[in-house]
Design an enzyme around this catalytic site. Structure first.
Site, short mmCIF file in Angstrom:
data_model
loop_
_atom_site.label_atom_id
_atom_site.label_comp_id
_atom_site.label_asym_id
_atom_site.label_seq_id
_atom_site.Cartn_x
_atom_site.Cartn_y
_atom_site.Cartn_z
N GLU A 351 17.92 -3.42 -2.88
CA GLU A 351 18.87 -2.48 -2.26
C GLU A 351 18.67 -2.62 -0.75
O GLU A 351 18.18 -1.72 -0.08
CB GLU A 351 18.56 -1.04 -2.73
CG GLU A 351 19.58 -0.01 -2.27
CD GLU A 351 19.15 1.43 -2.62
OE1 GLU A 351 17.99 1.63 -3.03
OE2 GLU A 351 19.99 2.33 -2.49
N HIS A 376 20.40 -1.64 -8.50
CA HIS A 376 21.21 -2.16 -7.38
C HIS A 376 21.30 -3.68 -7.34
O HIS A 376 22.37 -4.24 -7.50
CB HIS A 376 20.73 -1.64 -6.02
CG HIS A 376 20.87 -0.16 -5.88
ND1 HIS A 376 22.09 0.46 -5.79
CD2 HIS A 376 19.95 0.84 -5.85
CE1 HIS A 376 21.91 1.77 -5.70
NE2 HIS A 376 20.62 2.02 -5.75
#
Ligand SMILES: *[C@@H]1O[C@H](CO)[C@@H](O)[C@H](O)[C@H]1NC(C)=O
Ligand SMILES: *[C@@H]1O[C@H](CO)[C@@H](O)[C@H](O)[C@H]1NC(C)=O
Ligand SMILES: *[C@@H]1O[C@H](CO)[C@@H](O)[C@H](O)[C@H]1NC(C)=O
Ligand SMILES: *[C@@H]1O[C@H](CO)[C@@H](O)[C@H](O)[C@H]1NC(C)=O
Ligand SMILES: [Zn+2]
Length: 501
Positions: A351, A376
């Site tokens: 992320e 993510h």
């Protein structure tokens, strides 16, 4: 000798040229072109999905709606979600997505799962105290007598008394809500940098803590969270839960085992009223700003909790900002498991947009630690080896588009790197990360961004169908429960298609 006029020469050249256009040049074969296009379509997420007649009708309808949607100005996925939420709410595609059975939500944090109105309402409960911190934030605690000093607060005011003394309670309440969400009309000026928004983001979790860890609020909060998901046609959830301890009015606190039992009890209560809801599982998480020894402790606790509660504890994760917290490799000692334990990991990884740094290697390290999914994975497209491993081991990327946009990894969602993963049929699920902070409920807003923005015109009903199925197949449910969930989902899906095609 008869002279050849210039005119004749140019005519002759023309003839030669004309012949060449049809016979000398090599024109690409349109059939080959068609084949290439088909090949790409087959490769994308949902590309292999067989659609029946009713589904094909619905697919055409969605295509027509999307053609219209891309002429909108402003085009919602190209803009900050906070500025276009009201436009998305009017979208016929969004309204269909709300009705669509979306399967499971696999990446949501428990402290951010309900709408902010509900949180404000919780501050109206009796015995609620508030404290205003030096840095312009707030803390809440519930107590029968003046509270013990907590979270650096020694000066507490009882909220009902304070509200009674105020002229304008509405604007006070609005200021409280601003403390509990990132949602605002002017996100670009309010949050100019990643550092700035992450600071606000972490502050909100601290402000929320005393409110939602009060045992009676905790219970209702879980129930409300499940209700909001259920109303958005989600049938199962995996929640990241933090380490904050629940407390009672007299200040006594509960241990982790108690909290897990509450999740089980409230889920059972919810299922009694909504038998088609499949349940909740929790992923215990530690903050990456913790010390190695603290994370080690948390892992050991997670091993024990998972062994004792295999029905509800799915595994372990590290949460918090990757750019400033410890990397997975930094915690390698704490995360290395004794051979007899099989604690599954569900790491947040990648992320970040810090390409090439240690942080950026979290996606590789998550896979080295046999993570079950990747939270993510924004950076995974930069890592061909990690991408290949994630694909071959069926380790799904949990895509949370609105979260990535709000936290300033991407502004125009058409440029989200997940577009590459989608067109390549990469294992993926869609989730919402922190609905109360981003002003969303359920998964429909994130599905909208994925379907209309990231996926573009090539994303179709097959894409949506595969994403929903993925959310069940990539969940931590046992194979048997997944099959059961698939049966329930398929029935809902058929009804959805029948009613809307
Ligand atoms: C607000 O909270 C009270 C309890 O304090 C509850 O009875 C009421 O239903 C809540 N209203 C909403 C809209 O959640
Ligand atoms: C939080 O609430 C306090 C008290 O009402 C207020 O002064 C402050 O501006 C709020 N913070 C934000 C970020 O709105
Ligand atoms: C969970 O429910 C059981 C059965 O109703 C009850 O005995 C137990 O006290 C509950 N646990 C918690 C932590 O509320
Ligand atoms: C990951 O899984 C492989 C294959 O099962 C195993 O050999 C390896 O030890 C595991 N790695 C860790 C860090 O658990
Ligand atoms: Zn997250």
């Amino acid at each position: 000798m008869s002279s050849i006029s210039l005119k004749d020469v140019s005519a002759a050249v023309m003839v030669v040229l004309l012949v060449c256009v049809s016979e000398c040049k090599s024109m690409p074969d349109p059939r080959q072109r068609e084949q290439m296009l088909q090949q790409e379509l087959l490769q994308q997420i949902g590309g292999n999905m067989e659609l029946n007649e009713a589904e094909k009708r619905m697919d055409s309808l969605l295509y027509m709606l999307k053609m219209k949607e891309i002429t909108l100005s402003p085009f919602p996925p190209a803009n900050h979600f906070f500025k276009v939420r009201h436009i998305i709410q009017q979208s016929p595609i969004f309204k269909l997505l709300q009705k669509m059975p979306k399967g499971a939500a696999l990446h949501i944090h428990n402290s951010a799962m309900v709408s902010v109105d509900w949180l404000l309402n919780a501050t109206y409960r009796p015995n609620c105290y508030i404290c205003f911190t030096w840095d312009g934030s707030v803390r809440f605690t519930f107590s029968t007598s003046t509270p013990f000093p907590r979270w650096g607060c020694s000066f507490w005011k009882r909220l009902d008394i304070l509200r009674a003394s105020l002229g304008d309670v509405t604007s006070f309440d609005n200021s409280l809500m601003r403390n509990l969400t990132l949602f605002t009309e002017d996100p670009e000026t309010s949050y100019p940098t990643q550092d700035c928004i992450w600071k606000r983001f972490e502050k909100i979790f601290i402000a929320l803590s005393g409110l939602i860890t009060y045992a009676p609020v905790l219970k209702d909060h879980i129930y409300q969270g499940l209700k909001e998901l259920y109303e958005d046609n989600i049938m199962y959830v995996e929640l990241r839960i933090g380490q904050a301890k629940a407390y009672e009015l007299d200040g006594t606190t509960h241990d982790r085992a108690w909290t897990i039992e509450v999740y089980r009890n409230i889920t059972e209560q919810f299922r009694a009223n909504h038998p088609d809801f499949m349940g909740t599982r929790v992923i215990l998480s530690a903050h990456r700003s913790s010390s190695v020894s603290r994370v080690k402790q948390a892992v050991q606790e997670a091993i024990e909790m998972q062994r004792k509660n295999p029905d509800i504890v799915a595994g372990f994760d590290l949460v918090g900002r990757e750019d400033t917290g410890g990397s997975i490799w930094y915690f390698r000692d704490a995360l290395s498991l004794p051979s007899e334990s099989q604690l599954p990991y569900f790491f947040h990884a990648g992320e970040t947009d810090l390409d090439g740094t240690d942080v950026d290697r979290n996606v590789l390290d998550a896979l080295l630690f046999n993570t079950s999914r990747i939270g993510h994975g924004f950076a995974i497209v930069h890592h061909p080896v990690a991408k290949q491993l994630s694909r071959s081991r069926r380790v799904a990327v949990e895509l949370c588009p609105i979260s990535n946009q709000v936290l300033k990894l991407v502004s125009d969602l058409r440029n989200h790197p997940a577009a590459v993963l989608m067109s390549d049929g990469h294992p993926m699920v869609v989730s919402s990360d922190d609905p109360s902070l981003f002003g969303t409920t359920g998964l429909s807003y994130d599905f909208y961004e994925v379907f209309v923005g990231i996926g573009g015109l090539s994303a179709n009903l097959g894409t949506l169908k595969e994403l929903a199925i993925n959310s069940i197949r990539y969940s931590s449910l046992s194979a048997q429960l997944q099959d059961k969930a698939m049966t329930v989902w398929q029935e809902k899906w058929n009804t959805f298609i029948a009613e809307n095609s």
